[in-house]
Design an enzyme around this catalytic site. Sequence first.
Site, PDB file in Angstrom:
ATOM      1  N   HIS A 265     -45.987  71.995   7.433  1.00 37.30           N
ATOM      2  CA  HIS A 265     -46.652  70.798   6.902  1.00 37.30           C
ATOM      3  C   HIS A 265     -46.477  70.722   5.376  1.00 37.30           C
ATOM      4  CE1 HIS A 265     -50.053  67.785   6.893  1.00 37.30           C
ATOM      5  NE2 HIS A 265     -50.118  68.201   5.637  1.00 37.30           N
ATOM      6  N   GLU A 266     -46.843  71.798   4.696  1.00 39.44           N
ATOM      7  CA  GLU A 266     -46.744  71.796   3.227  1.00 39.44           C
ATOM      8  C   GLU A 266     -45.288  71.694   2.785  1.00 39.44           C
ATOM      9  OE1 GLU A 266     -49.398  71.192   1.673  1.00 39.44           O
ATOM     10  OE2 GLU A 266     -50.773  71.725   3.298  1.00 39.44           O
ATOM     11  N   HIS A 269     -44.262  68.156   2.681  1.00 41.14           N
ATOM     12  CA  HIS A 269     -44.689  67.526   1.427  1.00 41.14           C
ATOM     13  C   HIS A 269     -43.725  67.894   0.300  1.00 41.14           C
ATOM     14  CE1 HIS A 269     -48.541  65.725   2.463  1.00 41.14           C
ATOM     15  NE2 HIS A 269     -49.040  66.852   2.924  1.00 41.14           N
ATOM     16  N   GLU A 295     -48.158  61.980   3.467  1.00 43.37           N
ATOM     17  CA  GLU A 295     -48.599  62.584   4.727  1.00 43.37           C
ATOM     18  C   GLU A 295     -47.586  62.310   5.841  1.00 43.37           C
ATOM     19  OE1 GLU A 295     -50.922  64.601   4.332  1.00 43.37           O
ATOM     20  OE2 GLU A 295     -51.547  65.130   6.364  1.00 43.37           O
TER      21      GLU A 295
HETATM   22 ZN    ZN Z   1     -50.851  66.977   4.069  1.00 39.05          ZN
END
Ligand code: ZN
Length: 505
Positions: A265-266, A269, A295
Site C-alpha cells: 500500500h505505502e 503511494h 489513495e
Molecule cells: Zn493510503
Amino acid sequence: MGMKHFDALREAAAEISDLHAAMALLEWDQQTFMPHNSAADRSEQIGTLAKLIHEKSSAKTFGKLIEKASKETANLPPDAFESRLCRRLRREFGKTSRVPASLAAKIAGTAAKAHRAWAEAREKSDFSVFQPYLAQLIDLRRRYAGYFQPSGDIYDPLLDNFEEGCTVAKIDPIFTSLREKQCALLRKIAAGTQVDDTFLHTEYDPAGQLAFVNEVITRMGYDFTRGRQDMSEHPFTTSFGLNDVRITTKVFAKLPVSCLLSSVHECGHALYELGIDKKLNRTPLAEGASFAFHESQSRLWENFVARSHDFWTFFYPKLRELFPAQLADVPLEAFYRAVNKVEPSLIRTEADEATYNLHIMLRYEMEKDMLNGRIEVADIPGTWNRKSLEYLGIEPENDAQGVLQDIHWSMGEFGYFPTYALGNLIAAQIWTRAERELPGLGESIREGDFSPLLGFLRKNLHVYGAKFTPAETLRLSTGCNRIDPDCFMGILERKYAAIYGFRAE
Ligand code: ZN
C-alpha cells in the site's frame, strides 16, 4: 520572454517547499528513529517550521506576487507549467486568506485540546470525555465553511479542502448506488461457505516476512536509491522532494499478510510520487493530484495486484519456501482465498476490500449530518452504532471500537474520509483501462514483472503530479468524465463470485 514576477514567485514557492520538506523529515524521524526523550524539543522545532511556512505562504507580499505572476503568464497555454503553478498558488492563497487568522488559530488550538481529550476518551472508551470538544470543533468548522458561502452544502468547502471540486451533490449519487450494491454483495458472500485462513494466524518470523516484503516492493519498482523502508507504529509514506520518497511498515509475527499489504500500500503511494515529472520538483505541484488519487494508487497495488491470483501465482512458491512449516500443506488456491477472506469487522483500518467502503459511507453520512446540524452531538455514538449494524451487520460493544476509533475528527478534520472510498473507485477505473490497453498484463504479473503496469501508471497518471485538477486528472488517467461505482462493483462481484461460489451479476 523574461518573466520576472513568475521567476520570483517560483523561487518563493520553492523556499516554502523546502521548509515543508524539512518539516516532513523531522516528522519522519519522530515516527522512526527519534529517541523518546527528545519529543518536547522536536515538537518545538516542528512548530517553528510550521510558523515560518504559515508566515511565508499567507504574507500579503506573496499574494501580490501571485497576482502579478498570474497576469504575466495569462497568455500562456492553459496547461503550461507556469499557468498551472500560478493557478494552484492562487487557489491555496485564496482559501487561506478568506478565513480570518483568528478563526484558523482557534481551530488549531481547539483541535490540539480535542486530540488529547479524544486519546483519553478512547483509552477509557468513554465518548463523553470527547463530546464537548467535538461539539466545539463542529461549530468552528461550520463557521469556517460559512466563509465560503454561498455553496451548495455547508459540508462542501470542507470536502474541497481534501478533494478539489468535490461536493455533496456529486458524492451523494455515487455513494447511494454504491451502498446498495455493496450491501447486496455482502449478503451473497455471507450466504457462501466461509474461507479458512487459520494458517495466516500462526507465527511467521518477522525477519523472513521483511525479506519477502523487500523482494515484493523491489519487483514493484520501488527505487531504494531514492527512498527507504523503515519501521513505525503506523505505516506511512512521506517525501522530501521527488528524489526521496520514504515508506514505513510494521510487522506482526502472527499476521504475515498485514505487513505485506501495508508495505505494498505505502509503496503504491511512493511509486506515484517517484513517477512525477521532475520539472515540478520544489513546487506544490510535486505531489499527487488529490487525496483520492493518492489513495487510488496505494489501493490499486494493494487490492488489484497484491490480492490477485496472478500475483500469488508468482510469489506464493517463494513465500512457501521461506515458511515451509506454516505453508507446506496449503495449496495456492487455499492461500489465495485466505488472502481475500471477507468478514465484516468494526475497525475501518482492518476492513477487507468488500466492506471497506461501507465504513467510509457511514462516516460520510454522519459528517454531513453533523455539519448541517441534523444530529445532536450527544447522539453521535448511538447513530454510529445503529448505522454499523445496518451496513455491516455488527454493532460495537463500546465507543473505543466504534465512534472513537479514528483520529480524524479529533484533529478537526471533516471531509477527509470520502477520499478513501473515491480512491477505491478511481483505482478500479484505472485498473480496467490498464487491462484493456495492456493485453499481457496478467501474464507479466504471473512472471513477477510489474514494469508494464508501472510504465502505464507513470505515463497516464504519475507524471502529471498535481499539475491538473482532480476532474482533469480523472479524464487523463481513466479516459472517463465521471467516477463510476459500477466499475469497482463489477471487479468485486467477479472476484468474490469465484471465491464464495455465487453467480456474478
Ligand atoms: Zn493510503
